[in-house]
Motif scaffolding. Structure first.
Motif, PDB file in Angstrom:
ATOM      1  N   HIS A  72       0.825  -1.191  -0.036  1.00  0.00           N
ATOM      2  CA  HIS A  72       0.007  -0.098  -0.085  1.00  0.00           C
ATOM      3  C   HIS A  72       0.879   1.288   0.174  1.00  0.00           C
ATOM      4  O   HIS A  72       0.634   2.087  -0.565  1.00  0.00           O
ATOM      5  CB  HIS A  72      -0.847  -0.141   1.307  1.00  0.00           C
ATOM      6  N   SER A  73       1.889   1.047   0.969  1.00  0.00           N
ATOM      7  CA  SER A  73       2.500   2.538   0.993  1.00  0.00           C
ATOM      8  C   SER A  73       3.423   2.776  -0.165  1.00  0.00           C
ATOM      9  O   SER A  73       3.838   3.912  -0.523  1.00  0.00           O
ATOM     10  CB  SER A  73       3.756   2.298   2.429  1.00  0.00           C
ATOM     11  N   LEU A  74       4.035   1.743  -0.649  1.00  0.00           N
ATOM     12  CA  LEU A  74       5.237   1.746  -1.960  1.00  0.00           C
ATOM     13  C   LEU A  74       4.154   2.271  -3.182  1.00  0.00           C
ATOM     14  O   LEU A  74       4.819   2.836  -3.911  1.00  0.00           O
ATOM     15  CB  LEU A  74       6.023   0.759  -1.831  1.00  0.00           C
ATOM     16  N   PHE A  75       3.160   1.550  -3.217  1.00  0.00           N
ATOM     17  CA  PHE A  75       2.622   1.509  -4.824  1.00  0.00           C
ATOM     18  C   PHE A  75       1.168   2.057  -4.987  1.00  0.00           C
ATOM     19  O   PHE A  75       0.703   2.158  -5.910  1.00  0.00           O
ATOM     20  CB  PHE A  75       2.447   0.104  -5.330  1.00  0.00           C
ATOM     21  N   ASP A  76       0.549   2.494  -3.706  1.00  0.00           N
ATOM     22  CA  ASP A  76      -0.650   2.942  -3.737  1.00  0.00           C
ATOM     23  C   ASP A  76      -1.699   2.108  -4.441  1.00  0.00           C
ATOM     24  O   ASP A  76      -2.757   2.659  -5.201  1.00  0.00           O
ATOM     25  CB  ASP A  76      -0.632   4.392  -4.332  1.00  0.00           C
ATOM     26  N   HIS A  77      -1.502   0.730  -4.266  1.00  0.00           N
ATOM     27  CA  HIS A  77      -2.447  -0.089  -4.771  1.00  0.00           C
ATOM     28  C   HIS A  77      -2.405  -1.199  -3.443  1.00  0.00           C
ATOM     29  O   HIS A  77      -1.472  -1.371  -2.671  1.00  0.00           O
ATOM     30  CB  HIS A  77      -2.051  -0.878  -5.930  1.00  0.00           C
ATOM     31  N   SER A  78      -3.443  -2.319  -3.623  1.00  0.00           N
ATOM     32  CA  SER A  78      -3.065  -3.456  -2.767  1.00  0.00           C
ATOM     33  C   SER A  78      -2.471  -4.517  -3.496  1.00  0.00           C
ATOM     34  O   SER A  78      -3.032  -4.493  -4.851  1.00  0.00           O
ATOM     35  CB  SER A  78      -4.727  -3.931  -2.077  1.00  0.00           C
ATOM     36  N   ILE A  79      -1.763  -5.516  -2.702  1.00  0.00           N
ATOM     37  CA  ILE A  79      -1.430  -6.699  -3.653  1.00  0.00           C
ATOM     38  C   ILE A  79      -2.602  -7.414  -3.999  1.00  0.00           C
ATOM     39  O   ILE A  79      -2.418  -7.758  -5.078  1.00  0.00           O
ATOM     40  CB  ILE A  79      -0.821  -7.626  -2.465  1.00  0.00           C
ATOM     41  N   GLU A  80      -3.725  -7.466  -3.566  1.00  0.00           N
ATOM     42  CA  GLU A  80      -4.671  -8.353  -3.933  1.00  0.00           C
ATOM     43  C   GLU A  80      -5.538  -7.578  -5.164  1.00  0.00           C
ATOM     44  O   GLU A  80      -5.710  -8.248  -6.181  1.00  0.00           O
ATOM     45  CB  GLU A  80      -6.107  -8.513  -2.959  1.00  0.00           C
ATOM     46  N   GLU A  81      -5.405  -6.491  -5.273  1.00  0.00           N
ATOM     47  CA  GLU A  81      -5.755  -5.705  -6.523  1.00  0.00           C
ATOM     48  C   GLU A  81      -5.026  -5.793  -7.658  1.00  0.00           C
ATOM     49  O   GLU A  81      -5.488  -6.138  -8.878  1.00  0.00           O
ATOM     50  CB  GLU A  81      -5.889  -4.073  -6.158  1.00  0.00           C
ATOM     51  N   ASP A  82      -3.736  -5.633  -7.531  1.00  0.00           N
ATOM     52  CA  ASP A  82      -2.693  -5.856  -8.519  1.00  0.00           C
ATOM     53  C   ASP A  82      -2.646  -7.396  -9.218  1.00  0.00           C
ATOM     54  O   ASP A  82      -2.571  -7.664 -10.283  1.00  0.00           O
ATOM     55  CB  ASP A  82      -1.344  -5.533  -8.189  1.00  0.00           C
ATOM     56  N   VAL A  83      -2.702  -8.403  -8.133  1.00  0.00           N
ATOM     57  CA  VAL A  83      -2.748  -9.676  -8.583  1.00  0.00           C
ATOM     58  C   VAL A  83      -3.793 -10.045  -9.390  1.00  0.00           C
ATOM     59  O   VAL A  83      -3.821 -10.592 -10.478  1.00  0.00           O
ATOM     60  CB  VAL A  83      -2.560 -10.707  -7.361  1.00  0.00           C
ATOM     61  N   ALA A  84      -5.098  -9.478  -8.988  1.00  0.00           N
ATOM     62  CA  ALA A  84      -6.363  -9.658  -9.815  1.00  0.00           C
ATOM     63  C   ALA A  84      -6.380  -9.139 -11.165  1.00  0.00           C
ATOM     64  O   ALA A  84      -6.984  -9.604 -12.021  1.00  0.00           O
ATOM     65  CB  ALA A  84      -7.547  -9.406  -8.920  1.00  0.00           C
ATOM     66  N   SER A  85      -5.720  -7.991 -11.179  1.00  0.00           N
ATOM     67  CA  SER A  85      -5.849  -7.102 -12.568  1.00  0.00           C
ATOM     68  C   SER A  85      -4.645  -7.555 -13.425  1.00  0.00           C
ATOM     69  O   SER A  85      -4.677  -7.422 -14.810  1.00  0.00           O
ATOM     70  CB  SER A  85      -5.488  -5.677 -12.239  1.00  0.00           C
ATOM     71  N   HIS A  86      -3.636  -8.232 -12.941  1.00  0.00           N
ATOM     72  CA  HIS A  86      -2.430  -8.579 -13.722  1.00  0.00           C
ATOM     73  C   HIS A  86      -2.471 -10.007 -14.094  1.00  0.00           C
ATOM     74  O   HIS A  86      -1.971 -10.312 -15.485  1.00  0.00           O
ATOM     75  CB  HIS A  86      -1.133  -8.297 -13.047  1.00  0.00           C
ATOM     76  N   ILE A  87      -3.214 -10.764 -13.606  1.00  0.00           N
ATOM     77  CA  ILE A  87      -3.251 -12.301 -13.737  1.00  0.00           C
ATOM     78  C   ILE A  87      -4.569 -12.435 -14.233  1.00  0.00           C
ATOM     79  O   ILE A  87      -5.563 -12.442 -13.703  1.00  0.00           O
ATOM     80  CB  ILE A  87      -2.772 -13.061 -12.619  1.00  0.00           C
ATOM     81  N   HIS A  88      -4.458 -13.143 -15.550  1.00  0.00           N
ATOM     82  CA  HIS A  88      -5.630 -13.438 -16.059  1.00  0.00           C
ATOM     83  C   HIS A  88      -6.098 -14.756 -16.452  1.00  0.00           C
ATOM     84  O   HIS A  88      -7.187 -15.440 -16.989  1.00  0.00           O
ATOM     85  CB  HIS A  88      -5.628 -12.646 -17.691  1.00  0.00           C
ATOM     86  N   GLY A  89      -4.710 -15.808 -16.143  1.00  0.00           N
ATOM     87  CA  GLY A  89      -5.125 -17.222 -16.420  1.00  0.00           C
ATOM     88  C   GLY A  89      -5.935 -18.014 -15.279  1.00  0.00           C
ATOM     89  O   GLY A  89      -6.513 -17.303 -14.469  1.00  0.00           O
ATOM     90  N   THR A  90      -6.053 -19.267 -15.614  1.00  0.00           N
ATOM     91  CA  THR A  90      -6.871 -20.231 -14.451  1.00  0.00           C
ATOM     92  C   THR A  90      -6.111 -19.915 -13.140  1.00  0.00           C
ATOM     93  O   THR A  90      -7.075 -20.281 -11.985  1.00  0.00           O
ATOM     94  CB  THR A  90      -6.963 -21.615 -14.823  1.00  0.00           C
ATOM     95  N   GLU A  91      -4.744 -19.499 -13.062  1.00  0.00           N
ATOM     96  CA  GLU A  91      -4.309 -19.450 -11.523  1.00  0.00           C
ATOM     97  C   GLU A  91      -4.749 -18.105 -10.890  1.00  0.00           C
ATOM     98  O   GLU A  91      -4.555 -17.881  -9.516  1.00  0.00           O
ATOM     99  CB  GLU A  91      -2.753 -19.419 -11.745  1.00  0.00           C
ATOM    100  N   ARG A  92      -5.544 -17.438 -11.321  1.00  0.00           N
ATOM    101  CA  ARG A  92      -6.001 -16.040 -10.705  1.00  0.00           C
ATOM    102  C   ARG A  92      -6.685 -16.420  -9.593  1.00  0.00           C
ATOM    103  O   ARG A  92      -6.202 -15.631  -8.147  1.00  0.00           O
ATOM    104  CB  ARG A  92      -6.450 -15.094 -11.678  1.00  0.00           C
ATOM    105  N   LYS A  93      -7.615 -17.159  -9.760  1.00  0.00           N
ATOM    106  CA  LYS A  93      -8.454 -17.360  -8.259  1.00  0.00           C
ATOM    107  C   LYS A  93      -7.571 -17.918  -7.196  1.00  0.00           C
ATOM    108  O   LYS A  93      -7.572 -17.523  -5.991  1.00  0.00           O
ATOM    109  CB  LYS A  93      -9.622 -18.322  -8.645  1.00  0.00           C
ATOM    110  N   LEU A  94      -6.686 -18.810  -7.447  1.00  0.00           N
ATOM    111  CA  LEU A  94      -5.885 -19.362  -6.403  1.00  0.00           C
ATOM    112  C   LEU A  94      -4.790 -18.211  -6.032  1.00  0.00           C
ATOM    113  O   LEU A  94      -4.755 -18.138  -4.458  1.00  0.00           O
ATOM    114  CB  LEU A  94      -4.962 -20.497  -7.218  1.00  0.00           C
ATOM    115  N   LEU A  95      -4.173 -17.539  -6.732  1.00  0.00           N
ATOM    116  CA  LEU A  95      -3.325 -16.699  -6.233  1.00  0.00           C
ATOM    117  C   LEU A  95      -3.930 -15.487  -5.434  1.00  0.00           C
ATOM    118  O   LEU A  95      -3.283 -15.169  -4.529  1.00  0.00           O
ATOM    119  CB  LEU A  95      -2.415 -15.947  -7.569  1.00  0.00           C
ATOM    120  N   VAL A  96      -5.030 -14.811  -5.939  1.00  0.00           N
ATOM    121  CA  VAL A  96      -5.679 -14.036  -5.099  1.00  0.00           C
ATOM    122  C   VAL A  96      -6.059 -14.527  -3.720  1.00  0.00           C
ATOM    123  O   VAL A  96      -5.747 -13.781  -2.766  1.00  0.00           O
ATOM    124  CB  VAL A  96      -7.015 -13.209  -6.079  1.00  0.00           C
ATOM    125  N   ALA A  97      -6.731 -15.748  -3.666  1.00  0.00           N
ATOM    126  CA  ALA A  97      -6.902 -16.305  -2.360  1.00  0.00           C
ATOM    127  C   ALA A  97      -5.677 -16.359  -1.418  1.00  0.00           C
ATOM    128  O   ALA A  97      -5.802 -16.023  -0.341  1.00  0.00           O
ATOM    129  CB  ALA A  97      -7.765 -17.581  -2.675  1.00  0.00           C
TER     130      ALA A  97
END
Length: 313
Positions: free
Chosen positions: A126-151
């Motif tokens: 949050h402090s470094l990049f003004d985003h959440s990790i969850e938000e960036d993982v969800a927006s950058h990853i588009h394959g079948t692995e996204r659901k697992l990685l966000v969780a």
């Protein structure tokens, strides 16, 4: 030392993980122009001959490799002195930029940190990049692995010692059935599998791991074909074995620069956590001590720092 021996020593100083700066200064500093020309002519993997213009020029690819080797020591020092939360946040950001080949780093951070450490990494992000990790993982990853990685990166696991053994046994059967029916539905898209891996405590998951072996005769990660699920199970249930395998792969001479980075990442992040156990597992797996392997492969100040860090355990 004869010139050919010096040439061999210098070539060796340029190879591997890091650069042996002391050898380079000692040898190159005293060579005259003819000796330096001889270096260029006798190391075609480093220099290419321009026959039309009659001179030898650095190979561009090798120059790029050397630049990475020169900075390994500096990067290791920076990472070692960095707050662990910031360090993990920056590892996550870099992995997202690099794409699918680096997503294993996200799993490593999400699954081998304590709940408080992972929460700290999320705060730092949050402090470094003004985003959440969850938000960036969800927006950058588009394959079948996204659901697992966000969780996984969203997890805040119970860290107590209590385990309901009947539940663990039941969930081991759930995983076994999901694997048997993988031809009907990919396991990585199975909501129950993701729920178990992303929410259960590590103690509970280790009980599942034990029961799965009793049910199937094989370890859970051995039966998983999906790389992301395999990495997840290893990081959650057998982290020291996982880190040993990562280190061994990264300490091979012929690996690319991105894989080599894992040496710094693993040693810096685990030096104060479980390096003693990692060293034991490494020796069990490969029949050589981790310090001996680093002695063989790494160079200069970088090697000295790595050896110092693993000796802390």
């Amino acid at each position: 030392m004869a010139f050919n021996q010096e040439l061999e020593a210098l070539t060796h100083a340029f190879s591997g993980h890091g650069v042996d700066e002391k050898s380079m200064v000692t040898l190159l500093g005293k060579w005259d122009p003819l000796e330096r020309e001889s270096l260029r002519k006798k190391t075609p993997h480093m220099f290419t001959e321009d026959h039309e213009r009659h001179f030898q020029k650095w190979d561009d690819h090798y120059v790029r490799l050397l630049k990475h080797e020169f900075v390994r020591f500096k990067n290791a020092v920076v990472l070692w002195t960095m707050h662990p939360w910031e360090r993990d946040a920056r590892f996550v950001k870099e992995a997202l930029k690099k794409g699918p080949n680096a997503y294993g780093v996200l799993i490593e951070i999400a699954c081998t940190r304590s709940s408080e450490e992972l929460l700290g990494a999320r705060k730092a992000y949050h402090s470094l990049f003004d985003h959440s990790i969850e938000e960036d993982v969800a927006s950058h990853i588009h394959g079948t692995e996204r659901k697992l990685l966000v969780a996984l990166v969203s997890a805040y696991r119970y860290e107590g010692s209590k385990v309901k053994d009947d539940t663990a046994k039941s969930e081991a059967k759930t995983l076994s059935n999901a694997i048997k029916n993988a031809h009907k539905k990919p396991i990585i898209e199975d909501d129950e599998v993701i729920r178990i891996l992303a929410t259960r405590s590590k103690t509970h998951l280790q009980a599942i791991y034990k029961h799965y072996k009793e049910i199937s005769g094989k370890h859970l990660d051995e039966d998983l074909d999906d790389l992301r699920l395999k990495e997840t199970v290893q990081c959650l249930c057998t982290p020291q074995i996982y880190f040993s395998k990562v280190l061994n792969g990264a300490l091979r001479i012929d690996v690319d620069k991105n894989i080599k980075k894992a040496v710094t990442r693993v040693i810096v992040t685990r030096a104060d956590i479980d390096m003693k156990e990692i060293k034991v597992e490494y020796h069990n797996l490969y029949g050589v001590s981790l310090s001996q392997k680093i002695e063989e492969v790494a160079k200069g100040n970088y090697k000295d720092l790595l050896l110092t860090l693993i000796a802390r355990a």
